[in-house]
Scaffold this active site. Structure first.
Site, PDB file in Angstrom:
ATOM      1  N   GLU A 245     -10.003   3.834   1.309  1.00 19.71           N
ATOM      2  CA  GLU A 245     -11.185   4.367   1.967  1.00 19.71           C
ATOM      3  C   GLU A 245     -10.659   5.298   3.060  1.00 19.71           C
ATOM      4  OE1 GLU A 245     -13.831   1.411   3.626  1.00 19.71           O
ATOM      5  OE2 GLU A 245     -15.164   2.979   4.359  1.00 19.71           O
TER       6      GLU A 245
ATOM      7  N   ARG B 286      -2.793 -10.112  -0.208  1.00 18.52           N
ATOM      8  CA  ARG B 286      -2.403  -8.956   0.585  1.00 18.52           C
ATOM      9  C   ARG B 286      -1.103  -9.253   1.327  1.00 18.52           C
ATOM     10  NH1 ARG B 286      -5.837  -6.224   3.996  1.00 18.52           N
ATOM     11  NH2 ARG B 286      -7.458  -6.398   2.450  1.00 18.52           N
TER      12      ARG B 286
ATOM     13  N   LYS C 105      -7.180  -2.113  10.162  1.00 16.07           N
ATOM     14  CA  LYS C 105      -7.405  -0.761  10.672  1.00 16.07           C
ATOM     15  C   LYS C 105      -8.086  -0.798  12.036  1.00 16.07           C
ATOM     16  CE  LYS C 105      -7.992   1.363   6.159  1.00 16.07           C
ATOM     17  NZ  LYS C 105      -9.018   1.701   5.160  1.00 16.07           N
TER      18      LYS C 105
HETATM   19  P1  ATP Z   1     -10.169  -2.526   5.836  1.00 15.71           P
HETATM   20  O1  ATP Z   1      -9.277  -2.662   7.048  1.00 15.71           O
HETATM   21  O2  ATP Z   1     -11.360  -1.668   6.025  1.00 15.71           O
HETATM   22  O3  ATP Z   1     -10.397  -3.799   5.056  1.00 15.71           O
HETATM   23  P2  ATP Z   1      -8.297  -1.879   3.814  1.00 15.71           P
HETATM   24  O4  ATP Z   1      -7.036  -2.160   4.546  1.00 15.71           O
HETATM   25  O5  ATP Z   1      -8.797  -2.778   2.762  1.00 15.71           O
HETATM   26  O6  ATP Z   1      -9.390  -1.610   4.871  1.00 15.71           O
HETATM   27  P3  ATP Z   1      -8.581   0.302   1.976  1.00 15.71           P
HETATM   28  O7  ATP Z   1      -8.539   1.744   2.276  1.00 15.71           O
HETATM   29  O8  ATP Z   1      -9.818  -0.271   1.427  1.00 15.71           O
HETATM   30  O9  ATP Z   1      -8.166  -0.407   3.308  1.00 15.71           O
HETATM   31  O10 ATP Z   1      -7.344  -0.114   1.089  1.00 15.71           O
HETATM   32  C1  ATP Z   1      -6.887   0.624  -0.002  1.00 15.71           C
HETATM   33  C2  ATP Z   1      -6.142  -0.280  -0.919  1.00 15.71           C
HETATM   34  O11 ATP Z   1      -5.048  -0.877  -0.249  1.00 15.71           O
HETATM   35  C3  ATP Z   1      -7.024  -1.403  -1.407  1.00 15.71           C
HETATM   36  O12 ATP Z   1      -6.832  -1.541  -2.800  1.00 15.71           O
HETATM   37  C4  ATP Z   1      -6.534  -2.597  -0.655  1.00 15.71           C
HETATM   38  O13 ATP Z   1      -6.710  -3.764  -1.397  1.00 15.71           O
HETATM   39  C5  ATP Z   1      -5.068  -2.269  -0.436  1.00 15.71           C
HETATM   40  N1  ATP Z   1      -4.555  -2.950   0.742  1.00 15.71           N
HETATM   41  C6  ATP Z   1      -5.027  -2.859   1.998  1.00 15.71           C
HETATM   42  N2  ATP Z   1      -4.341  -3.670   2.827  1.00 15.71           N
HETATM   43  C7  ATP Z   1      -3.402  -4.290   2.076  1.00 15.71           C
HETATM   44  C8  ATP Z   1      -2.374  -5.256   2.344  1.00 15.71           C
HETATM   45  N3  ATP Z   1      -2.182  -5.746   3.567  1.00 15.71           N
HETATM   46  N4  ATP Z   1      -1.599  -5.652   1.313  1.00 15.71           N
HETATM   47  C9  ATP Z   1      -1.774  -5.143   0.091  1.00 15.71           C
HETATM   48  N5  ATP Z   1      -2.719  -4.252  -0.240  1.00 15.71           N
HETATM   49  C10 ATP Z   1      -3.534  -3.826   0.738  1.00 15.71           C
END
Ligand code: ATP
Ligand code: MG
Length: 567
Positions: A37, A269, A279
């Site tokens: 996003e 994650r 974020k």
């Molecule tokens: P938010 O902080 O809004 O939850 P987000 O970290 O999920 O945001 P996105 O832009 O939705 O951010 O993430 C993009 C991709 O990265 C998604 O597929 C998400 O699952 C993955 N992602 C985000 N954080 C992690 C993490 N800590 N480990 C592995 N994958 C991640």
């Protein structure tokens, strides 16, 4: 475990993909996507997801799409789109021409929604959002049905169209899927599909004033793009039945969404100790000036790690080695540092820099004489050759390489003691000067043995210690920034009643205003990596100017942290 054994061991996602391939699913095609996003900068958790998605496609001859999940115009911005693209490229991955946006599908999603309304599977709800939330209830008891749930198809169609036309204020109405208000899965209790937002979108401008929710957009976007394996983090496991429900309904009038049918696979994650990754929290640190910006070398952002001197190959290696888990876990930050150190050990040229200098005078070395010594660049990489380093009568060495009254096993310099100067001569300490007030050593005197020159030593002398040095008249004064972890607590965000910022480490940045490095570093390029011998890995900060070179400490040479923890 050897690297080979590690590589041969398949993770559970690879096993699923291999099974699918063996069964001839999707005509043998593998298509993954990375779906950020565009509402913030990428961090090490995203790097893990990028490596996983692109890595799988590369491994099985497939392709990876970059898709911006840009369904929320309030928090999103083109600035983030550009930085995300740069970060993925820097990590070494290429989405070729497959750069997509959920907003590309707004029209299609709307058509689908209209058809769901016609099929009696979606309705316009006039209840305020708080009321909708309240009526969803709790998982252990059925929720309440909205009084608007049984509106006629005609009325729903009319209202949805007028929502799109902009007739209603924000929050006045939403479109909801008509599923099951009694489902034990809260996601299935008539989730919201569209909300009214009179906001400009960074790509669609003012074409829309209703926007799809993430849940309504995500699965359909995957299906439209022909994603075969939709990899996401664990929190989306409970959303899977909803995504399946949407595709099942749409499949009754548009069979194209069913082939290939995206298979959602959830993994845990990445969490790192001593780090915050959300974020929102990173934004708080940046906006509150707790760090210098998104690229502060102490942040786990890709921009920050890059400025710190972390290498893309080191990060990719880390992502590979932490593997994929099905349960939440925390990876020790020192393991990331270990992977970076290991990578730099192979590639970073060795140089000499003195961070805490004291003057050393070689009394029997001719005044005004200069020798250019040839010193190898990297013993781990014979192809890296050697460079010339000036040597003279006056040098800087580290304060802590001298002790007035050394203990037995101290192999550096003390009165009467001998040591080799790296790449140069063996010296014998003859005297020293001390500041009577502070007790600090101010000058050290030594003699050298001209028969002990490195590479041409005919003296037969043996010494136990080798120390680094820089020639005083040729030394380059530089600023050095030393970093420690940003938080003092292993789980700064894990304390229920305490703000994570309470655990910020006041010692996380330590600036040495004036250190001395060998003159070859005048040619260093921004972000170029070096090993300062015996001191650690450093890179040239991009804010450096010709008159003011700044080096960022990347990682220490040894894993001091693991040792401290064992005590
Ligand atoms: P938010 O902080 O809004 O939850 P987000 O970290 O999920 O945001 P996105 O832009 O939705 O951010 O993430 C993009 C991709 O990265 C998604 O597929 C998400 O699952 C993955 N992602 C985000 N954080 C992690 C993490 N800590 N480990 C592995 N994958 C991640
Ligand atoms: Mg997300």
């Amino acid at each position: 475990m050897s690297e080979n054994e590690e590589n041969n061991h398949k993770n559970f996602i690879e096993e699923i993909v291999e099974q699918d391939l063996a069964q001839g699913k999707n005509e043998g095609v593998i298509q993954t996507r990375f779906p950020p996003e565009p509402n913030g900068y990428l961090h090490i958790g995203h790097a893990k997801s990028i490596c996983l998605n692109f890595g799988l496609a590369l491994e099985y001859g497939g392709k990876t799409n970059l898709r911006f999940d840009d369904t929320n115009p309030v928090t999103e911005d083109v600035e983030y789109v550009e930085s995300i693209k740069n970060d993925i490229r820097w990590l070494g991955f290429d989405w070729e021409d497959r750069e997509f946006y959920a907003s590309d599908y707004f029209e299609k999603l709307y058509e689908y929604a209209v058809q769901l309304v016609k099929d009696g599977k979606a309705y316009v709800d006039d209840s305020p959002l708080e009321e909708i939330r309240r009526m969803r209830g709790v998982p252990t008891e059925p929720g309440e049905e909205s009084p608007y749930r049984d509106r006629s198809v005609e009325e729903n169609l009319d209202l949805l169209e007028r929502m799109r036309e902009g007739e209603f204020p924000e929050g006045a109405r939403v479109l909801r899927a008509k599923i099951d208000m009694a489902s034990p899965n809260m996601q299935l209790r008539d989730p919201v599909m569209y909300r009214i937002l009179h906001k400009e979108h960074h790509r669609t401008g003012d074409a829309w004033c209703i926007y799809p929710t993430y849940d309504w957009a995500h699965g359909q976007s995957d299906a439209i793009e022909g994603i075969t394996h939709s990899i996401c983090t664990l929190e989306f496991e409970v959303h899977r039945p909803l995504y399946d429900w949407f595709l099942d309904q749409i499949g009754t009038f548009d069979a194209s969404v069913l082939q290939p049918r995206p298979r959602q696979i959830e993994f845990a994650r990445l969490n790192l100790s001593y780090t915050v990754m959300s974020k929102r929290k990173l934004l708080e640190l940046v906006e509150g000036d707790f760090v210098s910006g998104w690229d502060d070398p102490r942040l786990p952002t890709i921009l920050g790690m890059r400025r710190r001197g972390y290498t893309a190959s080191g990060i990719r290696n880390f992502a590979e080695r932490v593997g994929v888990a099905k349960r939440d876990n925390v990876i020790d930050l020192s393991f990331l540092e270990y992977c970076i150190r290991e990578d730099l050990n192979k590639t970073a040229p060795r140089v000499m820099g003195v961070l805490d200098p004291v003057k050393l005078i070689i009394t029997n070395y001719p005044e005004g004489q200069r020798e250019d010594l040839s010193i190898e660049n990297n013993p781990e990489d014979p192809a890296s050759g050697s460079r010339s380093v000036p040597f003279s009568r006056e040098l800087y060495i580290e304060q802590d390489d001298f002790m007035e009254d050394p203990p037995k096993k101290y192999f550096r310099l003390g009165p009467g003691g001998e040591v080799r100067l790296k790449g140069a001569y063996i010296i014998t300490c003859t005297d020293f000067k001390k500041d009577p007030d502070t007790g600090k050593i101010t000058e050290i005197y030594a003699t050298y043995d001209p028969h002990t020159k490195s590479g041409e030593d005919t003296s037969g002398k043996k010494v136990k210690g080798t120390i680094h040095w820089v020639s005083l008249p040729h030394a380059l004064p530089v600023e050095v920034r030393l970093y420690d972890r940003l938080f003092t607590d292993p789980d700064p965000a894990g304390h229920k009643d305490q703000d994570f910022k309470r655990f910020l480490n006041p010692e996380s940045l330590n600036v040495i205003e004036k250190a001395y490095v060998e003159p070859s570093l005048k040619q260093a390029k921004p972000l170029e990596n070096f090993q300062f011998m015996r001191k650690g890995y450093y890179c040239l900060d991009p804010d450096s100017t010709e008159d003011r070179l700044i080096f960022n400490q990347t990682v220490t040479l040894r894993d001091t942290w693991a040792k401290i923890q064992q005590k």
